[in-house]
Enzyme design. Structure first.
Site, PDB file in Angstrom:
ATOM      1  N   ASP A  46      16.416 -81.450 -56.965  1.00 36.55           N
ATOM      2  CA  ASP A  46      16.783 -80.043 -56.914  1.00 36.55           C
ATOM      3  C   ASP A  46      18.299 -79.928 -56.892  1.00 36.55           C
ATOM      4  OD1 ASP A  46      16.151 -77.116 -56.365  1.00 36.55           O
ATOM      5  OD2 ASP A  46      17.362 -77.584 -54.600  1.00 36.55           O
ATOM      6  N   GLU A  84      21.604 -77.255 -56.094  1.00 32.59           N
ATOM      7  CA  GLU A  84      22.130 -75.991 -55.589  1.00 32.59           C
ATOM      8  C   GLU A  84      23.422 -75.719 -56.355  1.00 32.59           C
ATOM      9  OE1 GLU A  84      20.617 -73.925 -53.489  1.00 32.59           O
ATOM     10  OE2 GLU A  84      18.943 -75.344 -53.367  1.00 32.59           O
ATOM     11  N   HIS A 121      16.992 -73.588 -49.001  1.00 31.90           N
ATOM     12  CA  HIS A 121      17.908 -73.602 -50.147  1.00 31.90           C
ATOM     13  C   HIS A 121      18.968 -74.687 -49.995  1.00 31.90           C
ATOM     14  CE1 HIS A 121      16.249 -70.037 -52.097  1.00 31.90           C
ATOM     15  NE2 HIS A 121      16.106 -69.547 -50.883  1.00 31.90           N
ATOM     16  N   ASP A 123      14.453 -78.727 -49.942  1.00 32.40           N
ATOM     17  CA  ASP A 123      13.638 -78.011 -50.926  1.00 32.40           C
ATOM     18  C   ASP A 123      12.734 -78.940 -51.727  1.00 32.40           C
ATOM     19  OD1 ASP A 123      14.831 -75.744 -50.015  1.00 32.40           O
ATOM     20  OD2 ASP A 123      15.845 -75.211 -51.875  1.00 32.40           O
TER      21      ASP A 123
END
Length: 297
Positions: free
Chosen positions: A14, A16, A161, A166
């Site tokens: 993931d 950000e 987040h 996540d």
């Protein structure tokens, strides 16, 4: 440097990023997080996460509405993407990529980041995008297909987040959804009908699905088949599936072999209760019951 590939391993990852709010502004990776998962047990075998300093610090927010959110101060002393590119490449290249909405977002951002530093981007052996997969199979039972909604539906907590948190949540959501779908497949008449209306709402049309496929940054041939990935995963379970899967005929045979009829089961239960009541005043029966307990332990 040569990297070893692991085509049957799954890496959930993931990113950000900043949220572009100006014309011409691009996405910049602020954090990367990944876990490598054993495809046989779905256990996490390795993890990695790092904050990433963007070339332009002004793209990172000065403050965050979340207590542990990513701010400009937090990424100011973080390594640049180029500093961690080799590690990220080694984690991703040649593995099955998994994540939520990674086809349209994370995969694109990874390719852009490697192009920006003039290096070849990692290539997946397959892609499992839980957004598309669950949209098709699970439906809008949680209200929508956001990771936060799916996690709340199963009581898995609040989405933070942050990349590593996540991806771990993503894996747990998939496990829970898969369990529900498996149970429904075993008793379709009793369970599957409960979700019929929501499934109709949830299923995306083929046209919208094809649109998302055209937006993919990787060629169709390099990905394998989404979600099932039979060449990489299905063969691993072939022998165990033969052992585990019972045919309907064998299931019906097991039902016919029940030693008690449906009507007599209640009577048998009552007889056992009466016997246990008598045992309270009968030393011999008490000894027998106590002995049977020790054998069953």
């Amino acid at each position: 440097m040569e990297f070893q590939t692991f085509p049957n391993e799954i890496v959930f990852f993931d990113l950000e990023t900043n949220v572009p709010n100006k014309t011409g502004q691009h996405f910049h990776i602020l954090e990367f997080g990944a876990i490598i998962v054993c495809p046989r047990t779905l256990e996490e075998v390795e993890s990695f996460t790092t904050l990433i300093q963007p070339k332009d610090l002004s793209v990172a927010s000065l403050r965050s509405s979340r207590s542990d959110g990513i701010t400009r101060d937090k990424v100011a002393n973080a390594p640049s993407f180029e500093d961690v590119a080799e590690k990220i490449y080694g984690l991703l290249n040649g593995r099955i990529w998994a994540g939520h909405n990674i086809r349209r977002f994370d995969c694109v951002r990874i390719k852009e980041a490697f192009a920006e530093i003039g290096k070849a981007a990692p290539e997946p052996s397959g892609i499992i995008d839980s957004l598309g997969l669950l949209s098709d199979k699970f439906g809008k039972r949680a209200g929508n297909m956001k990771m936060a909604s799916l996690a709340a539906y199963f009581g898995l907590g609040v989405q933070k987040h942050r990349s590593l948190d996540d991806v771990r949540m993503n894996l747990e959501v998939l496990k829970h959804c898969a369990t529900v779908l498996f149970l429904e497949s075993t008793l379709p008449n009793q369970l599957e009908g409960k979700w019929q209306s929501s499934s109709k709402i949830m299923t995306r049309s083929r046209s919208s699905y094809q649109t998302s496929q055209r937006a993919m940054p990787y060629s169709k041939g390099s990905l394998g088949k989404e979600s099932t990935l039979p060449n990489q995963l299905e063969g691993k379970w072939q022998s165990s599936s033969k052992i585990m899967t019972r045919s309907r005929s064998s299931y019906q045979t097991a039902q016919r072999a029940m030693p008690y009829s449906k009507g007599s089961l209640g009577k048998m239960t009552q007889n056992v209760k009466n016997l246990l009541s008598k045992a309270q005043g009968n030393q011999a029966l008490q000894s027998l019951i106590k002995h049977s307990h020790s054998l069953l332990r």
